[in-house]
Each structure stands twice: as C-alpha cells, then as structure tokens.
Design an enzyme around this catalytic site. Sequence first.
Site, PDB file in Angstrom:
ATOM      1  N   GLU A 158       0.380  57.451 -21.493  1.00 56.56           N
ATOM      2  CA  GLU A 158       1.118  58.148 -20.435  1.00 56.56           C
ATOM      3  C   GLU A 158       2.613  58.228 -20.773  1.00 56.56           C
ATOM      4  OE1 GLU A 158      -1.435  57.895 -16.401  1.00 56.56           O
ATOM      5  OE2 GLU A 158      -0.184  56.141 -16.748  1.00 56.56           O
ATOM      6  N   GLU A 234      -8.707  59.054 -17.864  1.00 57.06           N
ATOM      7  CA  GLU A 234      -8.581  58.048 -16.809  1.00 57.06           C
ATOM      8  C   GLU A 234      -8.980  58.715 -15.507  1.00 57.06           C
ATOM      9  OE1 GLU A 234      -5.171  55.615 -16.268  1.00 57.06           O
ATOM     10  OE2 GLU A 234      -4.924  55.204 -18.413  1.00 57.06           O
TER      11      GLU A 234
END
EC number: 3.2.1.23
Length: 583
Positions: A158, A234
């Site tokens: 991320e 995710e």
Amino acid sequence: MAEFAIGDADFLLDGRPFRILSGALHYFRVHPDLWADRIDKARRMGLNTVETYVPWNAHAPERGTFDLDGGLDLDRFLRLVAEAGMHAIVRPGPYICAEWDNGGLPTWLLRDPDVGVRAYEPRYLDAVREYLDQVYRVVVPHQVDRGGPVLLVQIENEYGAYGSDQRYLAELTRHTRAAGITVPLTTVDQPLDDMLAAGSIDGLHRTASFGSRAAERLAVLRAQQPTGPLMCSEFWCGWFDHWGAHHHTTSVEESAAELDALLAAGASVNIYMFHGGTNFGLTNGANDKGTYQPIVTSYDYDAPLDEAGNPTAKYHAFRDVIARYHKVPDSVPPPARPLPTPSTSLHEPISLLETPGAWETHDQLPAFDDLAPIPQLALARTRIDGEGPGVLVFGEIRDRVTVFLDGVRLGTLLREHHDQAIALPLTAGELTLLIEDLGRVDYGPRIGEPKGVIGGVHLHGRMLTDWEVRPIDTATLPDRYRGTTDGAEANGPLAGPVLVRGRLTVTESTDLFLDTAVWGKGLVWINGFLLGRYWRRGPQRTLYVPAPVVRAGANDVVVLELDTMPDPVVRCAPHALLGHTEA
C-alpha cells in the site's frame, strides 16, 4: 515444475487461465503446530492459495540476526502449504502494516533519525537488501517454477497511501529479481487513481484492497491497468479492534454478496483475513490519526475462521459462494465445541518494584530507543528533594506511565488522553516511573517514532536528572518463580505492579480461553509462553491459549498485573469473549 504468468485477461498456470482464490493466514500469528490445520481448513473452504506477510522485526530483532525457528519457520510453513496441495503468495514488505508493531519495521533500523523510511535512501536500502536476501533465500526454492507453491511476490505494501518514490520501488524490484525471484511481482493499493498510480511502477502488476462496492472499485483498477487479471488482494471481510473501543464485525450476508460480485466479475481474490490469529506477546501495533489507539491482543478480525481456528457462519457463506464458480471439497470442518473451564487461585505476589534486576545510570531520562536492547516495559527512578506539593510535567508520554513516590502509587498517565502532568502531594522521596510501550504505530507518518518518555520530566520548571533505569525483560519474568512451590493465596485485591502465579489443571492438551474480566491490565504467560496483553477497558475479555501450549495435568500460569486485580483467580471461558459490537 510449472509456469505462472500474467496474461492479457487472466493469470496463466502452464498457459491455462487460473483464478487465485486465496486467504490470508499469517504464520507468525498462529502456533506452528496448528499451521497444517489452518491451511487444511482454507482448502476445505474452497481456496487454492494461502497468502502471508513476512514481519521483518520478528525475524530480525537486532541487525545481523535472522530467526527462522519455531513460529518463524517460513520454510516449514511453505512446505506445509505445498503438502496440502495449495499455492502461496508471499508479501515481505519490507513494510507490512498488518496492525503489527511498527508495521514490521525493526526498531533498531530507526535509531538513526536521518534514516529515510520507505524511500530511496542509502542506509535504509542497505538494511532492506540484507533483510530481503534472507527472506528470498527461503522463498526462491519454493517458487512454482521450481516445483514449489509460490505464485506471486509483492513489492512493498500500500505504498501509494504513503509515498510516490518511484526510484525506491524500482530498486526493490531490481533487488528482488537479482535475488532469484522469477514469479510475477505485484503491488497493492486502495482503488483510488492517485494511490494506484503512486504505489506501483511499470513491470509490477497492480492489485487493489477493499471490502465493498466491488464492481465500482474493480472499474477504477481496470482504468489504471487496462490489461491483465483483476485482483482484490486484500478483500476486507472484517476489521481489527482497539483497546477502549467496540469489537468490529461485518455482515455475513453483505460480505458474501461482495465476494460473489468479485468472482462474477472474473476477478481473483485474497480474503483478508481468512484466519486472523493472535498478536501473541507484545506484537500488536497501533494507529494514531490525532488520537493514539493501541490494537488488542486478539486478531480474530471477524474472519471466516475464528481466533481458535473454528469455522464461522462467514466460512460457510463464503464456501457456498465459491462453490458457484469452482468445485469445493466435500467435507467441512466440525463446528466449535465449548472448551473446558478450569480455574485456580493465584499465589505468591511479588512486587515488580522489589524484584532484583540490573539498573543502568543515566544523567537524563532516556527514551526506550536510546536503550539496547530496546524494551517495551521499564522502571525508572530518581530522588527528588523539594518542599511541599508540586506538579510533575512530562515532555510526551508514549504510551503509559504510572507514577510512584516512595512506593506509593499516585496515578497513571496515558498518551491517548494527551496526559502531560500529575500532581505530587510531596516533592521529596524516591520517584519511580513504570513506563510501557503499548504498541508502535503501524500506519501513516508516525511509523518509527521513539517510545518511552520523550523530552524528559520536569519539576518546578527544572529537568529531573540522575536517573536509574531498569528495562524489564518480559521473556525472563516467569523465571522469577522457578524452583518455588505454591505458597499462600493472594487473598483479596492486589495492587500492581505485581507478579502472581497459579497452576491450572486440565485432563488433556486443549485450547483454552482465559477470562480476564476481573483483572486490571497486564500480561499472562502459560508454561512460559507469553499470550499477550489484557486490559479491563475491553472490548477483548478473553485471551486465547493454543492447545500446543497446554499440557495434560498442571500448567504454570504467571500474571503480571500492572494496575489492580480485584479478584486474583484464574478463570476460563468456554468460548471467546471479544466484547460488545457497535450494534
């Protein structure tokens, strides 16, 4: 041997379209003797892949070390994945977030304030290369093109939410390839145009992280990446909890519907989490977006497989969704059964202030990061020689400080309350501080900040000096009782910081849930294994004890109570009690 590649629209396994149906299972949050059980339950839900992060700070608590033993045996974990007929995704970071202490970055790395975290900075990159070399020595032989289970390796984590240093991402990619990783490389970011653009580079396959509005978010991903397989790497099917807040749950029906939408769109998926596990020891992270919020010991995450490895309603709902698109195994795991509820009284209270230990002398009160090894709990004392009352003023509390004067507890200061001062009825005597790190921030710009008391302590406008500091080695605290026998019961309430012990008897090795509702705040060990933190503020009320830690017969329980314990008795609950929900 097999070939795994990224095609125009699909992942390709030996040239044929292959959809990744993965579930997150962190080996470092599960007792190693239970890995095979959890992997098998992933397979029986219909998954074909297991994904895990790799926590740098757990493997390398000091520079030059790399622990691959016991619960950190990544090689064994990947072998078990392969033996189950499953594939694997490895996400080594170096930053992982994961609600893990410091986002996985080791504290020693950041002793130098000039080290450039998550950036193209020479000192940081030197350490990262050393770390990745150790990880890839394990992972390289397990790649699918060498007959192993590993299909994908992720670069960073991320990153678009943190920075946009393309040279940094390019160097991680270059080093990963040079180390022998040949499988496709991925990145993951939230499905926002700016994050997807900033968090990846050409040659890396972009994936997204989200838990709702699947069709809309896949469209954003497709706009940023016109070709290649769509993947939500995710898929948030639950959430984590903070001390003092509520227990997070998500709707089974809504989560299943979003999973259905993902699969209907032809996307691959990694369910985060399939099985959350536990932040054993002192490994939980924290968030700070204006208010510091430490994360609880349980990482149940409202996942399909609960903290004790039992299937939930979400497990069966997800399995039903997967069965619409792919064949699933015929058998399902058995439902949870009530666990034994033994109890025992606690004995032999020993004040932590009076236990023997080595004290270090310092002119100024040091931050934790100025000590070696860096502690998470410490005592500090000095003498004050004033007259009358006064106010003790701290620079900054990170994260909890309890103040004693001549052994008498005066009060506790908390970082999340932005506490900075405490009144002293007298300003003469021995001043003692019990200082606790409640978990390092794992996300955002406060990653890597030092712990302890920052900026010293002042009285009457003057900095206090001449400190003695005693770091508490939590690994050795249970040894205080070695060779002793049960003495007198700890009758009545106890005031911390105090160590107490008991012996919990069971007929067979079994999972247990310790019920900490009538304790205050502290740590618990079973047979020398540190389960983690408890805190009466909740929401978590039970601590999970994995069966491999429990012996048939007597089991040694040691509790470090830091606050007050109204009822010094160990009790067990038949199931997890994770607290009230928002609803």
